[in-house]
Design a protein around this motif. Sequence first.
Motif, short mmCIF file in Angstrom:
data_model
loop_
_atom_site.label_atom_id
_atom_site.label_comp_id
_atom_site.label_asym_id
_atom_site.label_seq_id
_atom_site.Cartn_x
_atom_site.Cartn_y
_atom_site.Cartn_z
N LYS A 37 1.24 -0.85 -0.01
CA LYS A 37 -0.02 -0.05 0.03
C LYS A 37 0.56 1.46 0.13
N LEU A 164 -5.11 -7.23 13.97
CA LEU A 164 -4.44 -6.38 13.84
C LEU A 164 -4.29 -6.35 15.82
N SER A 203 5.69 -5.51 10.37
CA SER A 203 6.80 -5.45 11.44
C SER A 203 7.57 -5.74 12.38
N ILE A 219 3.63 -8.07 6.36
CA ILE A 219 5.34 -6.89 6.39
C ILE A 219 5.19 -6.14 5.26
N GLY A 220 4.89 -4.72 5.60
CA GLY A 220 4.79 -2.87 4.81
C GLY A 220 6.26 -2.46 4.85
C1 LIG Z 1 -0.07 -2.28 6.92
C2 LIG Z 1 -0.80 -3.07 7.57
C3 LIG Z 1 0.39 -3.43 7.57
C4 LIG Z 1 1.49 -3.70 7.30
O1 LIG Z 1 2.05 -2.94 8.66
P1 LIG Z 1 3.80 -2.52 8.45
O2 LIG Z 1 3.86 -2.17 9.70
O3 LIG Z 1 3.92 -1.85 7.81
O4 LIG Z 1 4.10 -3.59 8.37
C5 LIG Z 1 -0.08 -5.34 7.88
N1 LIG Z 1 -1.63 -5.49 8.08
C6 LIG Z 1 -2.12 -4.03 7.86
C7 LIG Z 1 -3.83 -4.43 8.09
C8 LIG Z 1 -2.11 -3.53 7.75
O5 LIG Z 1 -3.10 -2.03 7.52
#
Ligand SMILES: *Cc1c(COP(=O)(O)O)cnc(C)c1O
Length: 231
Positions: A37, A164, A203, A219-220
């Motif tokens: 994203k 989350l 992350s 992982i973003g």
């Molecule tokens: C953005 C996002 C992630 C990735 O988060 P990072 O902290 O950048 O790794 C994972 N899961 C969801 C639902 C997200 O919105």
Amino acid sequence: MSFELLARFNAVKKDISNALDLAQRKNEEVKLIAVSKTHPANMIRTLVQEGQYEFGENYVQEWLGKVEELKDLPIIWHVIGPIQSNKTQDVAEHAHWLHTLDRLKIAQRLNEQRPPVLPPLNVCIQVNVSGEATKSGLLPEAVLDFALKVNQMPNLCLRGLMCLPENTDNVDDLSHQFILMQQLLRSLQQQGLNVDVLSMGMSADMALAIKYGATYIRIGSAIFGERKKSV
Ligand SMILES: *Cc1c(COP(=O)(O)O)cnc(C)c1O
């Protein structure tokens, strides 16, 4: 930029492999979703060349642009953001997975709108495992009833649970929430549901999530770098 991307990607893969060793789990037990994203399609293309095929996106409009731009590639798309009713058609037509299912109305629409030529849409139920008022997801005690209903829908394939967790560095709190997810998945299995996916770990907390049974980690920033918008 491509060099940095690949360096971060390889470092993440190494971290995953170390976390798996520590947890005495096998490599194939955990799959990586690269959360792209806010990042451009060409970064996704670079990672596909490295053998990464699973990508996660939050914002349907942004994601649809990438679907179009990357339609020559065999990408597995995971929608991991909250879904409004007016976006279910797009998800039903273009996604392989939805991780954030928490409303019956959305499930019914997806079930109706999934094109018959496609396999059932893989779905995970989002669990509000920290019980925070602002969080999406079902409270743990509501999950079984919802799961049994989703499981009846022929064009959805219920795969497991997603969370989350609370945004905290407190390892005990996080561990507690991941363990709760593990127990909840097991209780669904005991009710006869054929579910085996735990989508948890980002992350900052992926090693802990792997320790407590994650099967998909999302992982973003550790791969793509920091996002401009904080989400
Ligand atoms: C953005 C996002 C992630 C990735 O988060 P990072 O902290 O950048 O790794 C994972 N899961 C969801 C639902 C997200 O919105």
